[in-house]
Design a protein around this motif. Structure first.
Motif, short mmCIF file in Angstrom:
data_model
loop_
_atom_site.label_atom_id
_atom_site.label_comp_id
_atom_site.label_asym_id
_atom_site.label_seq_id
_atom_site.Cartn_x
_atom_site.Cartn_y
_atom_site.Cartn_z
N THR A 10 -3.57 11.61 -12.01
CA THR A 10 -2.23 11.05 -12.06
C THR A 10 -1.81 10.47 -10.72
N SER A 11 -2.36 10.97 -9.62
CA SER A 11 -1.95 10.49 -8.31
C SER A 11 -3.15 10.29 -7.41
N PRO A 12 -4.04 9.34 -7.75
CA PRO A 12 -5.23 9.12 -6.93
C PRO A 12 -4.86 8.55 -5.56
N THR A 13 -5.56 8.97 -4.56
CA THR A 13 -5.34 8.45 -3.21
C THR A 13 -6.70 8.25 -2.55
N GLY A 14 -6.71 7.42 -1.53
CA GLY A 14 -7.91 7.28 -0.72
C GLY A 14 -8.89 6.26 -1.24
N CYS A 15 -9.95 6.11 -0.47
CA CYS A 15 -10.96 5.08 -0.73
C CYS A 15 -12.34 5.72 -0.70
N ILE A 39 -12.45 1.85 -4.95
CA ILE A 39 -13.90 1.97 -4.83
C ILE A 39 -14.39 0.72 -4.09
N VAL A 40 -15.03 0.92 -2.95
CA VAL A 40 -15.42 -0.20 -2.09
C VAL A 40 -16.94 -0.24 -1.97
N PRO A 41 -17.58 -1.40 -2.22
CA PRO A 41 -19.05 -1.49 -2.08
C PRO A 41 -19.46 -1.50 -0.61
N TRP A 42 -20.71 -1.17 -0.36
CA TRP A 42 -21.24 -0.99 1.00
C TRP A 42 -21.00 -2.20 1.92
N PRO A 43 -21.18 -3.46 1.46
CA PRO A 43 -20.98 -4.58 2.39
C PRO A 43 -19.56 -4.66 2.96
N ARG A 45 -17.79 -2.11 4.07
CA ARG A 45 -17.48 -0.83 4.73
C ARG A 45 -16.69 -1.01 6.03
N ARG A 46 -16.91 -2.11 6.75
CA ARG A 46 -16.25 -2.27 8.04
C ARG A 46 -14.78 -2.65 7.88
N GLY A 47 -14.40 -3.11 6.72
CA GLY A 47 -13.01 -3.50 6.52
C GLY A 47 -12.17 -2.48 5.79
N CYS A 48 -12.75 -1.32 5.50
CA CYS A 48 -12.00 -0.31 4.75
C CYS A 48 -11.89 0.98 5.55
N ARG A 49 -10.89 1.76 5.22
CA ARG A 49 -10.71 3.08 5.84
C ARG A 49 -11.13 4.12 4.81
N ALA A 50 -12.43 4.36 4.76
CA ALA A 50 -12.99 5.22 3.71
C ALA A 50 -12.61 6.68 3.95
N ASP A 51 -12.42 7.39 2.85
CA ASP A 51 -12.17 8.83 2.90
C ASP A 51 -13.40 9.63 2.48
N ALA A 52 -14.37 8.96 1.86
CA ALA A 52 -15.61 9.61 1.46
C ALA A 52 -16.64 8.53 1.19
N VAL A 53 -17.91 8.95 1.25
CA VAL A 53 -19.01 8.06 0.92
C VAL A 53 -19.72 8.64 -0.29
N VAL A 54 -20.02 7.79 -1.27
CA VAL A 54 -20.70 8.26 -2.48
C VAL A 54 -22.03 7.53 -2.61
#
Length: 675
Positions: A10-15, A39-43, A45-54
């Motif tokens: 109900t309240s998703p957060t993060g990248c 959900i951000v693809p690997w290419p 990665r430098r433009g996002c503030r990721a909270d986890a890597v999958v």
């Protein structure tokens, strides 16, 4: 008991940053990771503030992603296919219905803890979870579903000797190293099985690609032993379980499915299900102390560890709903297996008929003039006609549009989401039994199916879905009086086969209106002509305005049903749609839903329709079992709930008619030819 996804979406957060671009495109990924809003693809990665890597398990493609996560002090989440993946393999275009999501390891790596191992050892698995798991285990046994389910379910020939199954695996399978095994373990497993079962024949299941030479296994040489038989063909694992008395594996998931089948299992490696007291183990994991029941193990793996999604709608799902979808796919694909000879279908229909017969059907098309009824009895092919073509032909199957067809009219060449294939007759011809009529009259409906029908009824009401679902503006709704009974009279195309074959004494729209006016002079009569007649592409006689109080042509039929008290019809499907919306329905012909105690009928029902049924039973037969549904994007068979969601989504953004469709309409309007 049905429960929602375990994770709160109900309240998703993060990248979440994916280890590869392909992983980001996985249809099940976003619905199986509801805790992330992006959900951000690997290419990128430098433009996002990721909270986890999958990333995907322990594949080499995750190495750089794991290092990146370590360097940026981010958690790495390992993904893998779930234990109930799909009907067909990924190589044939079948997307996964489930994923496992592991924050500490991965289930097939026994060298380190995993979330699944922790769930089994320490997890809070309630008695309700175990009860639910027991019911689902029984359901899997009954439906005979496995991880991937395209292999034929063919019984093995009977044998006078006992048989034991030994399961080979392909080399470089990550679960072998993760299960603390190696190539030598497979040879030891075969030797042990031969020694442990001296009076048994050993069935060695090897991968088909090993026999084809495309991959390497470990036990190809086993066929040289006089008591060993290699099984290389694809076959449903449950057919193997039926034929054997015991199973030996290294780390294969077939070992866990054999436990579900009630067989003794010996593990020569350390799969996730070993070490809990359910298997005979040749290796020991010092972290696994608990004696776990099979329901607990199943609840941990299939209910808590696995996450489910509908790959056709992109929505989160549950194991129960996933089973509904896979069981329906399996049922219709099995029914469509074999050779089909289709007669007299237009080129447009030829484009999609094969999709509804399924991937195991071999279809050929022939002109109507080449159909010879006398040859049907001797043909090895099944003959398929459209609707009421060649009505005298027997021993053929007939195809027609389903009851939840599309967003837009069939006359505009809008591809259908559903068709029916009837091996007995066709549902709108009461002159002879149809497969639908037999389902209603003699079908056994389980409590699970009836509950499923009740949910489906609510979904149809909620989304205001009908057969064609054209887009209408709410502002066009008419004002209807509240001090008189409001009756909806449904116009039909009078040349339609449903009227020709199913109507009684009243056979025209004018006769129907006059009869309703005569018998209900106090009522306010709303008349709705057939949409094809209003579009000018089907012929229809004019009716007198003296016989109706309001003519409504451009209002959505479900909204109109909601505004009236009764629906009067000869044979229109609108009567069925009105039953779904709890309206009184009066029939003047014999549609498929009449004669079962749900409608007031002016035509006596055939003796075949003596059963009194509930609305839920009718919905199971008419919407769940009888039609076939196909996703227009993947062209794969789906189930009714998936079709409902696709229709509801498509209706939010209805496509405009193409130039070709507009020209086709003009041509039909000019020629007034039959559809």
């Amino acid at each position: 008991m049905r429960s929602p996804q375990l994770r709160d979406a109900t309240s998703p957060t993060g990248c979440a940053l994916t280890a590869t671009t392909a992983l980001a495109r996985l249809p099940a990924l976003a619905p199986c990771l509801p805790e992330f809003s992006d959900i951000v693809p690997w290419p990128r990665r430098r433009g996002c503030r990721a909270d986890a890597v999958v990333g995907w398990g322990q594949r080499p493609t995750t190495a750089r992603a794991r290092q990146w996560a370590l360097r940026h002090q981010l958690p790495f989440i390992a993904l893998e296919e779930g234990f109930l993946r799909s009907w067909g393999p990924a190589a044939e275009g079948y997307a996964s219905h489930s994923l496992v999501v592991d924050h500490s390891g991965i289930y097939y790596d026994a060298s380190a803890p995993s979330d699944l191992e922790s769930l089994i050892e320490h997890g809070r698995i309630s008695p309700e979870d175990e009860l639910r798991a027991s019911g689902l285990i029984a359901r899997l046994r009954h439906s005979r579903l496995s991880k991937v389910n395209h292999a034929p379910d063919i019984p093995l020939p009977a044998s006078p000797r006992p048989r034991v199954l030994v399961v080979d695996q392909t080399r470089n399978d990550a679960s072998i190293v993760g299960g603390l095994a190696d190539r030598q373990r497979f040879h030891q497993m075969l030797d042990h099985a031969l020694t442990r079962h001296p009076d048994a024949d050993i069935l060695v299941k090897v991968h088909p690609e090993v026999i084809a030479g495309r991959r390497q296994g470990h036990l190809e040489h086993a066929g040289r032993h006089p008591r060993c038989q290699l099984l290389a063909d694809d076959i449903n694992p449950w057919a193997l379980f039926d034929a054997v008395q015991a199973v030996h594996v290294v780390t294969s998931q077939l070992g866990f499915e054999a436990l579900l089948a009630g067989l003794p299992v010996t593990c020569h490696g350390l799969p996730f299900y070993a070490g809990w007291g359910l298997t005979t183990d040749h290796l020991r994991c010092p972290r696994r102390h608990r004696r776990a029941s099979l329901p607990r193990l199943f609840a941990a793996a299939y209910l808590h560890y696995s996450r489910y999604a509908n790959p056709y709608t992109g929505a989160p799902s549950t194991l129960e709903d996933t089973l509904d979808l896979l069981e329906d796919q399996q049922r219709h694909i099995d029914a469509g297996r074999g050779h089909w000879r289709c007669h007299g279908l237009s080129r447009w229909k030829q484009r999609f008929v094969g999709d509804f017969l399924g991937p195991k059907a071999c279809v050929s098309h022939h002109s109507q003039g080449r159909f010879e009824p006398s040859a049907v009895a001797t043909s090895t092919e099944r003959q398929l006609l459209w609707g009421s073509q060649i009505p005298a032909a027997t021993g053929v199957s007939r195809m027609e549009d389903g009851f939840l067809r599309s967003v837009g009219l069939g006359i505009d060449l809008v591809r259908p989401l559903s068709l029916v294939i009837d091996r007995c007759g066709i549902h709108y011809d009461p002159g002879r039994p149809s497969e639908l009529e037999r389902l209603i009259a003699h079908g056994r409906f389980s409590p699970r199916e009836l509950a499923r029908a009740a949910r489906l009824i609510q979904q149809l009401r909620q989304h205001k879905l009908s057969k064609y679902n054209p887009h209408h503006e709410p502002s066009r709704l008419p004002e209807l009086p509240g001090n008189r009974p409001r009756l909806l009279v449904v116009g039909q195309v009078e040349s339609d086969a449903s009227v020709r074959l199913g109507a009684g004494r009243i056979r025209t729209n004018a006769q129907l209106l006059r009869e309703v006016r005569r018998t209900r002079p106090d009522a306010f009569i709303v008349y709705r002509p057939h949409p094809d007649v209003m579009a000018g592409v089907r012929q229809g006689a004019q009716v007198s305005s003296d016989d109706w109080d309001r003519l409504v042509a451009d209002v959505d039929i479900t909204t109109l049903i909601d505004r009236v008290d009764e629906v009067h019809t000869m044979t229109s499907l609108t009567g069925f749609e009105a039953l779904i919306r709890e309206r009184r329905v009066v029939t003047y012909g014999m549609p498929f839903y009449a004669g079962w105690g749900l409608t007031q009928d002016h035509v006596p029902a055939p003796d075949r329709r003596g059963r009194k049924i509930s609305l839920e039973q009718l919905v199971v037969a008419a919407l769940i079992r009888y039609p076939r549904y196909v996703d227009p994007c993947s062209r794969q068979l789906i189930n009714v709930e998936t079709a409902v969601q696709l229709l509801a989504s498509a209706r939010q953004n209805p496509p405009e008619l193409t130039l070709f469709q507009r020209l086709y309409r003009l041509t039909r309007r000019y020629l007034h030819g039959p559809y």
